[in-house]
Scaffold this motif. Sequence first.
Motif, mmCIF file in Angstrom:
data_model
loop_
_atom_site.group_PDB
_atom_site.id
_atom_site.type_symbol
_atom_site.label_atom_id
_atom_site.label_comp_id
_atom_site.label_asym_id
_atom_site.label_seq_id
_atom_site.Cartn_x
_atom_site.Cartn_y
_atom_site.Cartn_z
ATOM 1 N N MET A 148 0.834 -1.190 0.000
ATOM 2 C CA MET A 148 0.000 0.000 0.000
ATOM 3 C C MET A 148 0.878 1.253 0.000
ATOM 4 O O MET A 148 1.902 1.307 0.682
ATOM 5 C CB MET A 148 -0.880 -0.031 1.257
ATOM 6 C CG MET A 148 -1.843 1.124 1.395
ATOM 7 S SD MET A 148 -2.850 0.980 2.908
ATOM 8 C CE MET A 148 -3.947 -0.348 2.467
ATOM 9 N N SER A 149 0.472 2.249 -0.764
ATOM 10 C CA SER A 149 1.220 3.505 -0.769
ATOM 11 C C SER A 149 1.065 4.205 0.579
ATOM 12 O O SER A 149 0.089 3.993 1.312
ATOM 13 C CB SER A 149 0.724 4.427 -1.878
ATOM 14 O OG SER A 149 -0.574 4.916 -1.573
ATOM 15 N N LYS A 150 2.018 5.047 0.905
ATOM 16 C CA LYS A 150 1.970 5.782 2.169
ATOM 17 C C LYS A 150 0.731 6.671 2.234
ATOM 18 O O LYS A 150 0.070 6.766 3.284
ATOM 19 C CB LYS A 150 3.235 6.636 2.315
ATOM 20 C CG LYS A 150 3.353 7.346 3.648
ATOM 21 C CD LYS A 150 3.479 6.377 4.803
ATOM 22 C CE LYS A 150 3.691 7.122 6.123
ATOM 23 N NZ LYS A 150 3.690 6.188 7.279
ATOM 24 N N GLU A 151 0.399 7.296 1.117
ATOM 25 C CA GLU A 151 -0.766 8.192 1.086
ATOM 26 C C GLU A 151 -2.056 7.410 1.350
ATOM 27 O O GLU A 151 -2.926 7.871 2.100
ATOM 28 C CB GLU A 151 -0.850 8.902 -0.267
ATOM 29 C CG GLU A 151 0.293 9.847 -0.576
ATOM 30 C CD GLU A 151 1.596 9.118 -0.941
ATOM 31 O OE1 GLU A 151 2.668 9.752 -0.839
ATOM 32 O OE2 GLU A 151 1.518 7.919 -1.317
ATOM 33 N N ARG A 152 -2.145 6.258 0.728
ATOM 34 C CA ARG A 152 -3.338 5.422 0.908
ATOM 35 C C ARG A 152 -3.426 4.935 2.349
ATOM 36 O O ARG A 152 -4.510 4.922 2.951
ATOM 37 C CB ARG A 152 -3.232 4.231 -0.045
ATOM 38 C CG ARG A 152 -4.322 3.194 0.112
ATOM 39 C CD ARG A 152 -5.540 3.579 -0.683
ATOM 40 N NE ARG A 152 -6.380 2.429 -0.910
ATOM 41 C CZ ARG A 152 -7.648 2.348 -0.524
ATOM 42 N NH1 ARG A 152 -8.226 3.372 0.079
ATOM 43 N NH2 ARG A 152 -8.358 1.273 -0.792
ATOM 44 N N GLU A 153 -2.304 4.556 2.922
ATOM 45 C CA GLU A 153 -2.299 4.082 4.299
ATOM 46 C C GLU A 153 -2.747 5.178 5.266
ATOM 47 O O GLU A 153 -3.564 4.940 6.168
ATOM 48 C CB GLU A 153 -0.899 3.589 4.673
ATOM 49 C CG GLU A 153 -0.837 2.960 6.055
ATOM 50 C CD GLU A 153 0.556 2.478 6.399
ATOM 51 O OE1 GLU A 153 0.675 1.388 6.977
ATOM 52 O OE2 GLU A 153 1.527 3.197 6.084
ATOM 53 N N LEU A 154 -2.249 6.378 5.077
ATOM 54 C CA LEU A 154 -2.640 7.488 5.947
ATOM 55 C C LEU A 154 -4.135 7.776 5.831
ATOM 56 O O LEU A 154 -4.807 8.069 6.829
ATOM 57 C CB LEU A 154 -1.832 8.741 5.578
ATOM 58 C CG LEU A 154 -0.365 8.739 5.988
ATOM 59 C CD1 LEU A 154 0.361 9.943 5.378
ATOM 60 C CD2 LEU A 154 -0.230 8.756 7.514
ATOM 61 N N GLU A 155 -4.642 7.666 4.623
ATOM 62 C CA GLU A 155 -6.077 7.893 4.399
ATOM 63 C C GLU A 155 -6.919 6.878 5.162
ATOM 64 O O GLU A 155 -7.908 7.234 5.821
ATOM 65 C CB GLU A 155 -6.351 7.792 2.897
ATOM 66 C CG GLU A 155 -7.811 7.827 2.498
ATOM 67 C CD GLU A 155 -8.002 7.434 1.037
ATOM 68 O OE1 GLU A 155 -9.000 6.746 0.745
ATOM 69 O OE2 GLU A 155 -7.150 7.778 0.202
#
Length: 337
Positions: A322-329
């Motif tokens: 998972m991308s970092k941005e997706r994980e934070l979301e």
Amino acid sequence: MNVLVLGGSRFIGKHIVDRLLHEGHAVTVLNRGNHSYTSSNVEQLIGDRDGDLDALKNRTWDAAIDVSGYIPRTVDKASARLAHVVAHYTYISSISVYEDFSKVGLTEEDATKQLSEDKITELTKGTAGPIYGPHYGGLKAAGEIVATRNMPGRTLIIRSGLVVGPIDYSDRLPYWLLRIKQGGDVIAPGNPKQQVQFIDVRDLARWTVSSVEQHVTGVYNVTGPSHVMTMEDVLKACNRVCNNNANIVWIDDEFLIDKDVLPWEELPFWLPSSLSGAASVNKVKAINKGLSFSPLNKTIQDTHDWLSTVENMTLSNLKAGMSKERELEVISAWNAK
């Protein structure tokens, strides 16, 4: 023994070649030459298994190990060509062949996926594979059938589970190690006690070579470990190797699915409950034939150490995860519940 390996320059194939050499066998590899085997102890033949197999002319081997047979057409061509010049044929298949992954404890006797000849032709037109996705298992199952038909009584079918370890290019275990090493809050999927199965590539290679030496035939599920291993076990081991950098955040399956998080792809090793059978495959038959397993901590540590030697190995370069941005979301939405 004098052994021919079809493939043999990447991950599973390379580890099998290394194990054969370790045991003192003479090794020939056949591949397209895109990934050359660098050892001077290995004879390399260049050929296209979906076309030109002239490199096999007037040659004999004691055994052949087919690591790169992804579609039945290429398995058929190779096994038919070798039927009169090798005594034993090993086909590396996959547990993906099974039809019903809702069943816990799948054995070698359970039903496998079936594809019609027309469907196989449609899927494989213009390609020798691999063809990942929903038909991968059906194509592997068809490969098992043609290998066994061409070499009746002389074929070993290895239905491998997920394979991990050094030089793994699937990036599944590397994702968890790199993400946890980065630190911070790390999404962990579902139930910490969810069962996970995989096998260290070196254990797979060791058992494969031993079985070839003993002329073992038949069908075997080859995955691990011998005991129940959980997602929590795996992520804790990764965190220990990475100096406990991460805070593991367990998020419910239902929430992840509602947020369209992709099992297996975005969060490797995670499977929805409807596919739990894929993580509980019965491997007693292979264990009774000598299959053994490396400790989880060794597999994790050795994979971590290999990753540290790979240039430009970053999360953004991986095929899985998972991308970092997706994980934070997703974490933000979870915390806001």
